[in-house]
Design a protein around this motif. Sequence first.
Motif, short mmCIF file in Angstrom:
data_model
loop_
_atom_site.label_atom_id
_atom_site.label_comp_id
_atom_site.label_asym_id
_atom_site.label_seq_id
_atom_site.Cartn_x
_atom_site.Cartn_y
_atom_site.Cartn_z
N ASP A 194 44.22 45.34 24.53
CA ASP A 194 43.81 45.72 25.88
C ASP A 194 45.00 46.13 26.74
N GLY A 195 44.79 47.19 27.51
CA GLY A 195 45.80 47.56 28.49
C GLY A 195 45.83 46.54 29.62
N PHE A 196 46.87 46.63 30.44
CA PHE A 196 46.99 45.69 31.56
C PHE A 196 46.63 46.42 32.84
N GLY A 197 45.39 46.20 33.27
CA GLY A 197 44.90 46.78 34.51
C GLY A 197 44.23 45.71 35.34
N PHE A 198 43.29 46.14 36.20
CA PHE A 198 42.65 45.19 37.11
C PHE A 198 41.89 44.10 36.36
N MET A 199 41.24 44.45 35.26
CA MET A 199 40.43 43.48 34.54
C MET A 199 41.24 42.24 34.19
N LEU A 200 42.38 42.41 33.56
CA LEU A 200 43.20 41.27 33.18
C LEU A 200 44.01 40.72 34.35
N ALA A 201 44.51 41.59 35.22
CA ALA A 201 45.33 41.11 36.34
C ALA A 201 44.50 40.21 37.25
N PHE A 202 43.32 40.67 37.65
CA PHE A 202 42.46 39.84 38.51
C PHE A 202 42.01 38.60 37.76
N GLY A 203 41.64 38.77 36.49
CA GLY A 203 41.19 37.63 35.71
C GLY A 203 42.25 36.56 35.60
N ASP A 204 43.49 36.98 35.34
CA ASP A 204 44.57 36.01 35.11
C ASP A 204 45.00 35.29 36.38
N ILE A 205 45.18 36.01 37.48
CA ILE A 205 45.80 35.39 38.65
C ILE A 205 44.81 34.95 39.72
N ALA A 206 43.57 35.42 39.66
CA ALA A 206 42.59 35.04 40.69
C ALA A 206 41.39 34.33 40.08
N TRP A 207 40.72 34.97 39.13
CA TRP A 207 39.49 34.42 38.57
C TRP A 207 39.73 33.06 37.92
N VAL A 208 40.77 32.95 37.10
CA VAL A 208 41.00 31.70 36.36
C VAL A 208 41.23 30.51 37.30
N PRO A 209 42.19 30.55 38.21
CA PRO A 209 42.43 29.32 38.99
C PRO A 209 41.30 28.98 39.96
N PHE A 210 40.62 30.00 40.50
CA PHE A 210 39.65 29.72 41.56
C PHE A 210 38.22 29.54 41.06
N THR A 211 37.90 30.00 39.85
CA THR A 211 36.56 29.76 39.32
C THR A 211 36.57 28.71 38.21
N TYR A 212 37.65 28.61 37.45
CA TYR A 212 37.69 27.59 36.39
C TYR A 212 37.80 26.19 36.98
N SER A 213 38.23 26.08 38.23
CA SER A 213 38.31 24.78 38.90
C SER A 213 37.00 24.44 39.61
N LEU A 214 35.93 25.14 39.28
CA LEU A 214 34.66 24.99 40.00
C LEU A 214 34.08 23.59 39.88
N GLN A 215 34.20 22.95 38.70
CA GLN A 215 33.65 21.61 38.55
C GLN A 215 34.33 20.62 39.49
N ALA A 216 35.65 20.69 39.58
CA ALA A 216 36.37 19.79 40.49
C ALA A 216 36.03 20.10 41.95
N GLN A 217 35.89 21.39 42.28
CA GLN A 217 35.49 21.77 43.64
C GLN A 217 34.12 21.18 43.97
N PHE A 218 33.19 21.27 43.03
CA PHE A 218 31.84 20.74 43.24
C PHE A 218 31.88 19.24 43.46
N LEU A 219 32.65 18.52 42.61
CA LEU A 219 32.68 17.06 42.69
C LEU A 219 33.28 16.56 44.00
N LEU A 220 34.19 17.33 44.60
CA LEU A 220 34.80 16.88 45.85
C LEU A 220 33.75 16.72 46.93
N ARG A 221 32.81 17.64 46.99
CA ARG A 221 31.80 17.61 48.06
C ARG A 221 30.43 17.11 47.61
N HIS A 222 30.29 16.94 46.30
CA HIS A 222 29.00 16.46 45.76
C HIS A 222 29.30 15.39 44.70
#
Length: 418
Positions: A253-281
């Motif tokens: 794969d080339g390095f464009g928006f798909m991987l750049a956004f996935g690596d630096i934004a999608w991973v930390p802010f969506t993969y932590s969803l379970q911990a985010q949920f547990l904090l308030r629920h």
Amino acid sequence: MAPPQGPRAPLEFGGPLGAAALLLLLPATMFHLLLAARSGPARLLGPPASLPGLEALWSPRALLLWLAWLGLQAALYLLPARKVAEGQELKDKSRLRYPINGFQALVLTALLVGLGVSAGLPLGALPEMLLPLAFVATLTAFIFSLFLYMKAQVAPVSALAPGGNSGNPIYDFFLGRELNPRICFFDFKYFCELRPGLIGWVLINLALLVKEAELRGSPSLAMWLVNGFQLLYVGDALWHEEAVLTTMDITHDGFGFMLAFGDIAWVPFTYSLQAQFLLRHPQPLGLPMASAICLINAIGYYIFRGANSQKNTFRKNPSDPRVAGLETISTATGRKLLVSGWWGMVRHPNYLGDLIMALAWSLPCGVSHLLPYFYLLYFTALLVHREARDERQCLQKYGLAWQEYCRRVPYRIMPYIY
């Protein structure tokens, strides 16, 4: 620059229209999940209870914190590595060299964060900054992807990726034109693949655990399990960092928006969803159920690590005693395909382990909400799509040998199901 020679790879993700839709849909989905996790109803489906204004998204403090984080991880990347590994052979017959120091970066980051907390760093304030941090991370991904697209305009043809050079600017911006964009020996794709996003995911989880302790006196058992499971996953990825050099992300794969956004934004802010949920629920979790969940995660990890280690050992040295007795199929390329061991059970046993672990990460959140199971649903779709891409490439590369492998190993990911 001369246009790429030879036949172009078939367009993926629905071509330019699909790429344009994903440029909007991926960030929108990430923000929807962040808003849903902090709302009372915590609905995965349906609109959020309220939309944030610009003042809730933009924060100079968040921008400075984000740039400091990227700068720290870049500095750790440049430190002397315990090992320097060579990547796969490129079109021009050369091999790039990569520092293997991701686990070192994780440990040093943990030490620095620990020193900061002992000196009064308010780590528990981080959860309240997730929205503006996600916003600046998304802006960074767009700006960085534009830089990568422009850089690829002057890259030699041999440096371009197979699939990101359709001639359509939107599609190529999304998929990425250059395979291994570098400045000197700093490899942007390799750096983003395992450093700021993965380590950032662990840090966000830890901050959510600290915040829960501040709110309720101590972290819940469910929060401990989510933090522990996901720390194990990230630590394993960084300890076995060299294995990423043979993955599709790096080799194809080339390095464009798909991987750049996935690596630096999608991973930390969506993969932590379970911990985010547990904090308030918060969810009650007894020891018997916690033990069962730990067993599920252990089974998934055992399959995941066993399959990946077997594959990597075989690729490095087929004569290694650990894999020398495994049955193989010879191919016209000179390489051999494993047809016994983990890789004789299903064609992608590592994906099976990944999905079992994803289930274990979600179960501490209970079964009253669908939101914490988004990762499992998303990752299932991602791995099925990736498996289909793998199949096409392997069929093209290995031909009849791959057809024989598929006949011998009929199930793709889940035995007797898929």
